[in-house]
Design an enzyme around this catalytic site. Structure first.
Site, PDB file in Angstrom:
ATOM      1  N   HIS A 256       0.564  -1.260   0.352  1.00  0.00           N
ATOM      2  CA  HIS A 256       0.055   0.140   0.047  1.00  0.00           C
ATOM      3  C   HIS A 256       1.029   1.388  -0.213  1.00  0.00           C
ATOM      4  O   HIS A 256       1.207   1.331  -0.755  1.00  0.00           O
ATOM      5  CB  HIS A 256      -0.856  -0.059   1.452  1.00  0.00           C
ATOM      6  CG  HIS A 256      -1.875   1.632   0.824  1.00  0.00           C
ATOM      7  ND1 HIS A 256      -2.746   0.940   0.502  1.00  0.00           N
ATOM      8  CD2 HIS A 256      -2.168   2.593   1.677  1.00  0.00           C
ATOM      9  CE1 HIS A 256      -4.098   1.784   1.042  1.00  0.00           C
ATOM     10  NE2 HIS A 256      -3.137   2.857   1.707  1.00  0.00           N
ATOM     11  N   GLU A 257       2.038   1.217   1.145  1.00  0.00           N
ATOM     12  CA  GLU A 257       2.987   2.577   0.799  1.00  0.00           C
ATOM     13  C   GLU A 257       3.355   3.011  -0.292  1.00  0.00           C
ATOM     14  O   GLU A 257       4.126   3.939  -0.787  1.00  0.00           O
ATOM     15  CB  GLU A 257       3.528   2.739   2.167  1.00  0.00           C
ATOM     16  CG  GLU A 257       3.203   2.817   3.136  1.00  0.00           C
ATOM     17  CD  GLU A 257       1.506   3.077   3.520  1.00  0.00           C
ATOM     18  OE1 GLU A 257       1.724   4.447   3.179  1.00  0.00           O
ATOM     19  OE2 GLU A 257       0.885   2.628   4.851  1.00  0.00           O
TER      20      GLU A 257
ATOM     21  N   HIS B 212       1.505   4.446  -3.333  1.00  0.00           N
ATOM     22  CA  HIS B 212       2.002   5.493  -2.255  1.00  0.00           C
ATOM     23  C   HIS B 212       2.812   6.933  -3.324  1.00  0.00           C
ATOM     24  O   HIS B 212       2.599   7.671  -3.775  1.00  0.00           O
ATOM     25  CB  HIS B 212       1.425   6.048  -1.379  1.00  0.00           C
ATOM     26  CG  HIS B 212       0.050   6.027  -0.209  1.00  0.00           C
ATOM     27  ND1 HIS B 212      -0.990   6.432  -1.251  1.00  0.00           N
ATOM     28  CD2 HIS B 212      -0.133   5.290   0.536  1.00  0.00           C
ATOM     29  CE1 HIS B 212      -1.814   6.602  -0.915  1.00  0.00           C
ATOM     30  NE2 HIS B 212      -1.333   5.613   0.392  1.00  0.00           N
TER      31      HIS B 212
ATOM     32  N   GLU C 193      -5.619   7.594  -1.619  1.00  0.00           N
ATOM     33  CA  GLU C 193      -5.639   6.201  -1.199  1.00  0.00           C
ATOM     34  C   GLU C 193      -7.001   5.369  -1.823  1.00  0.00           C
ATOM     35  O   GLU C 193      -6.198   3.833  -1.540  1.00  0.00           O
ATOM     36  CB  GLU C 193      -6.477   6.692   0.244  1.00  0.00           C
ATOM     37  CG  GLU C 193      -6.281   7.027   1.371  1.00  0.00           C
ATOM     38  CD  GLU C 193      -4.814   6.662   1.774  1.00  0.00           C
ATOM     39  OE1 GLU C 193      -4.180   6.044   1.303  1.00  0.00           O
ATOM     40  OE2 GLU C 193      -3.436   7.325   2.589  1.00  0.00           O
TER      41      GLU C 193
END
Ligand SMILES: [Zn+2]
Length: 812
Positions: A472-473, A476, A495
């Protein structure tokens, strides 16, 4: 849009007048002092003023608000440009110097000698003095407005960049300071090193006149006597300031070994209590920072160099970081503490994919043509950078977490980075630091340029939670950082994408076969569907809308300021609707297009828009243009806005998907197990001999979460069943997601024997514990309420401020 602040509301103001003048580079020079919990030093800001200014005529006029900022060079013709509404009414409370810059060329009137008015006291600007009257700006002075909060500003001065030896080579007018800055800012990307060096030299040049300044709750306002326009205003200024221990941008706390540390918290007010800055994302700038701290400490920062400390006087060292890719100031991050770099144990076996395991097919996936962003040394233009699957990375954590980092986190990083590269291509950033942040960090992770913060909660259980969060990070880096939301209310743009991509990356990192990957992703969709339903039932309708400003999204006032609705609402931090609805929209689009087509498109999109800011329509329009019309009946930007982004509740098209979600094999397996547990639960204590023992299947962590959620729907679950559940699945040793559901079960059924698990969760998993406090209080059970209060007392001091506020409200 009027900028009217109502202090009773939870809106977050963005005050900086970015339409008039833009920061291009920050040089920070700071000392970190743990005894006083203060960061003190100077920041030098290098500006560029607007030189292609919009005409203020009709309200229908379309103008690019960032005159000097090439971020407006979008390829898409329409959406990048912001319709400017002709608002002349401004709140008189704050006052704006809302004039028009007309001239094109720059002239520097501050020039030759010290002809500055330093007589007035620096803080002597009375607010009435610069309350502007837009009709009469001839006699007004230009007012630089910076976003600033909880800072003590000590001095503001113009910097004499002309005094820097060798600076003449940048300009034919070596005495005109603003001209020098202008040419320094405009240096081509291949001279970035020289540019950085000169920024540093300029930042140390002597001052040449103090500037007048004033502060209020949200801003720092600076003016120079006689400077009437942004063009006349000094383009290099130095601010001496110090932070306040209670400032909301930084948290002073102790790490898991009990040693002091400080870090930026990803607070809703971002970095404005760390340094005065231009917060609106449109102000994309580069930065460099020198930070001094005790030599025993490690300084980590969003910088593209992996800095090593320089020894200073006895007991102190200094760290220098920089970035050359312009980013919003809100993405700057710093962390200082007694952290140890974690290295893999030499012979560690690694059953996950390694770099070599990935097909090289993406290597030939190159797009020709120049990038669409303002100039910087971009990795997308560098052949060897584009094929680099795994970027250099380091992991930092307190020494006491060494073993768990080595076992859980370190082996996951290469396969996750590599998976991301195989899906999206070029890593936008050249390296990555990962820091395990203290227990009071209020979320599971946070991504900034070149650095990711991970909560210690991700290190528990198997690799599932750590892997998905890491993915997830990592996602980003593309969505949220390299491609940012132009309007912060469109949080789903970062998000939603990161949530959608985490599943895709994680499936690749685990080297799952396609059908396995699909099953796991369906299961996660099931879980998110549950969560979305829950959230929709338990949150105010207006907070469930992904594009709350509708057609006004992206609008700012003439000065560039704006207000982020509910930006300061403490509960918003804990809402997941942007993650969930955004995720389902992207999943819906991927399904409509076909996965392969969608991800091919996504690469193209990244290639077009990296280094830029976007609105929802930039993505949707480009997507729809790439699909033949017969393949997308009834799919239009307007329909997607209406059905997905501008409505509360569960989107209509998603309601129709419900059946498909129920057909997930892994979820059906869970249902079968739930049925067994329900039978077990109904059995009387004394069983008849003929009753068979139930045999339970082994479940994946996500399946366990689903199982426990189903059991939470049961009216009664006996202590005997709960005990058996805990034993069967080793629930105390599972990851934080599973344990969270387990704690909910404990609370719901008042299973006192396991209260210790709840206590532990509230202490060690503060990023996720908020809801549990609520559950404990709702039960109106004295013992549970006592448990909640006791845990809160124990962690309150350390707890993140927003979390503490929300919990305190539940408890008292
Ligand atoms: Zn580029």
């Amino acid at each position: 849009m009027d900028v009217k602040l109502d202090p009773s509301r939870d809106d977050l103001p963005l005050m900086a007048n970015t339409s008039h003048i833009l920061v291009k580079h920050y040089v920070l020079d700071l000392d970190v002092d743990f005894a006083s919990q203060i960061i003190e030093g100077t920041i030098v800001l290098f500006f560029e003023s607007g030189n292609r200014f919009k005409k203020r005529s009709s309200s229908t006029e379309v103008a690019c608000l960032s005159e000097s900022n090439e971020a407006c060079k979008f390829r898409m013709p329409e959406p990048c440009q912001i319709p400017v509404t002709n608002t002349k009414t401004f709140s008189s409370k704050i006052g704006y110097n809302d004039f028009v810059i007309c001239g094109k060329g720059e002239k520097d009137t501050s020039g030759k000698d010290g002809n500055h008015d330093n007589q007035e006291q620096a803080s002597g600007i009375s607010s009435s003095k610069y309350c502007c009257d837009t009709g009469n700006h001839g006699s007004e002075e230009f007012l630089l407005v910076l976003d600033c909060c909880d800072l003590s500003v000590l001095k503001v001065e113009e910097v004499d960049v002309a005094a820097v030896p060798g600076i003449e080579k940048f300009t034919r007018s070596p005495k005109l300071r603003n001209q020098i800055v202008h040419e320094l800012v405009a240096l081509p990307a291949d001279r970035w090193r020289e540019q950085l060096d000169y920024y540093a030299l300029c930042s140390q040049a002597p001052g040449c006149g103090e500037l007048l300044f004033d502060t209020d709750t949200w801003s720092l306002q600076i003016r120079k006597t006689g400077a009437q326009t942004a063009t006349d205003f000094p383009h290099a200024i130095r601010i001496r300031y110090r932070t306040k221990p209670q400032g909301r941008s930084v948290t002073w706390t102790s790490d898991q070994s009990g040693r002091p540390c400080v870090y930026t918290v990803g607070s809703p007010i971002n970095n404005r209590a760390l340094f005065p800055c231009q917060e609106p994302p449109v102000a994309m700038s580069t930065w460099q920072a020198t930070v001094r701290a005790a030599a025993s400490l490690v300084v980590l920062m969003s910088g593209e160099n992996s800095a090593k400390p320089t020894q200073l006087r006895e007991g102190y060292s200094s760290w220098h970081y920089y970035i050359t890719m312009p980013m919003p100031a809100s993405t700057f991050t710093i962390a200082v503490g007694s952290w140890t770099e974690m290295k893999p144990e030499i012979c560690s076996s690694n059953d996950l994919a390694t770099e070599r395991s990935f097909s090289p097919s993406e290597a030939d996936f190159r797009y020709v043509g120049v990038c669409g962003h303002m100039e910087y040394p971009c990795r997308f233009q560098n052949a060897s950078a584009t094929t680099q699957k795994i970027i250099p990375h380091r992991v930092f954590a307190p020494a006491c977490l060494k073993r768990v980092c080595q076992e859980t986190l370190l082996p996951l990083i290469p396969p996750c980075l590599s998976a991301a590269h195989s899906v999206l291509g070029t890593h936008p950033f050249s390296r990555l630091d990962i820091l395990i942040v203290p227990a009071n960090f209020s979320s599971l992770g946070m991504a900034s340029p070149h650095i990711v913060f991970l909560s210690q909660s991700t290190l528990t259980g198997m690799s599932q939670l750590c892997g998905t969060r890491l993915c997830h990070e990592i996602a980003h880096a593309w969505f949220g950082l390299a491609i940012g939301a132009r309007d912060w209310t469109e949080e789903w743009l970062s998000e939603g994408f990161a949530t959608h991509l985490e599943d895709v990356f994680w499936a690749k990192a685990q080297q799952l076969a396609p059908h396995e990957a699909q099953e796991q992703q369906k299961l996660r969709a099931c879980l998110r569907w549950h969560r979305l339903q829950d959230e929709v039932q338990n949150s105010p309708e207006e907070m469930q809308v992904l594009r709350p400003n509708k057609e006004k999204t992206g609008h700012v006032s003439d000065s560039g300021s704006s207000v982020i609705r509910h930006g300061l609402n403490p509960e918003k931090v804990f809402m997941q609707v942007h993650y969930l609805k955004g995720y389902f929209l992207l999943q819906f689009l991927a399904k409509t297009l076909g996965e392969d087509t969608y991800f091919l498109f996504l690469r193209k999109f990244v290639h077009t828009f990296h280094g830029q800011l976007i609105l929802s329509q930039d993505f949707l329009q480009m997507l729809l243009e790439n699909i033949p019309e017969e393949k997308r009946p009834e799919l239009s930007v307007g329909n997607i806005f209406r059905d997905w982004l501008e409505s509360s509740g569960i989107p209509q098209p998603l309601q129709r998907e419900r059946q498909a979600l129920a057909e997930c094999g892994l979820a059906q397996q869970v249902s079968a197990e739930v049925a067994k547990w329900v039978r077990v639960n109904r059995r009387p204590r004394k069983r008849k001999r003929k009753d068979r023992e139930e045999v339970f299947e082994k479940l994946l962590p996500d399946q366990l979460v689903l199982l426990l959620e189903h059991l939470l729907e049961q009216k009664t679950v006996t202590p005997r069943t709960l005990q058996s559940l805990k034993r069967t699945y080793h629930l105390s040793e599972q990851d934080a997601e599973v344990r969270h559901r387990w704690c909910e079960l404990i609370v719901k059924h008042k299973y006192t024997k396991a209260y210790r698990d709840v206590e532990r969760f509230l202490q060690e998993d503060q990023a996720m514990g908020i809801y549990l406090y609520g559950e404990l209080m709702l039960s109106e059970d004295p013992r549970q309420q006592h448990l909640a209060r006791r845990c809160f007392e124990l962690s309150r001091e350390q707890m993140d401020r927003s979390s503490a506020a929300v919990v305190a409200e539940m408890l008292f």
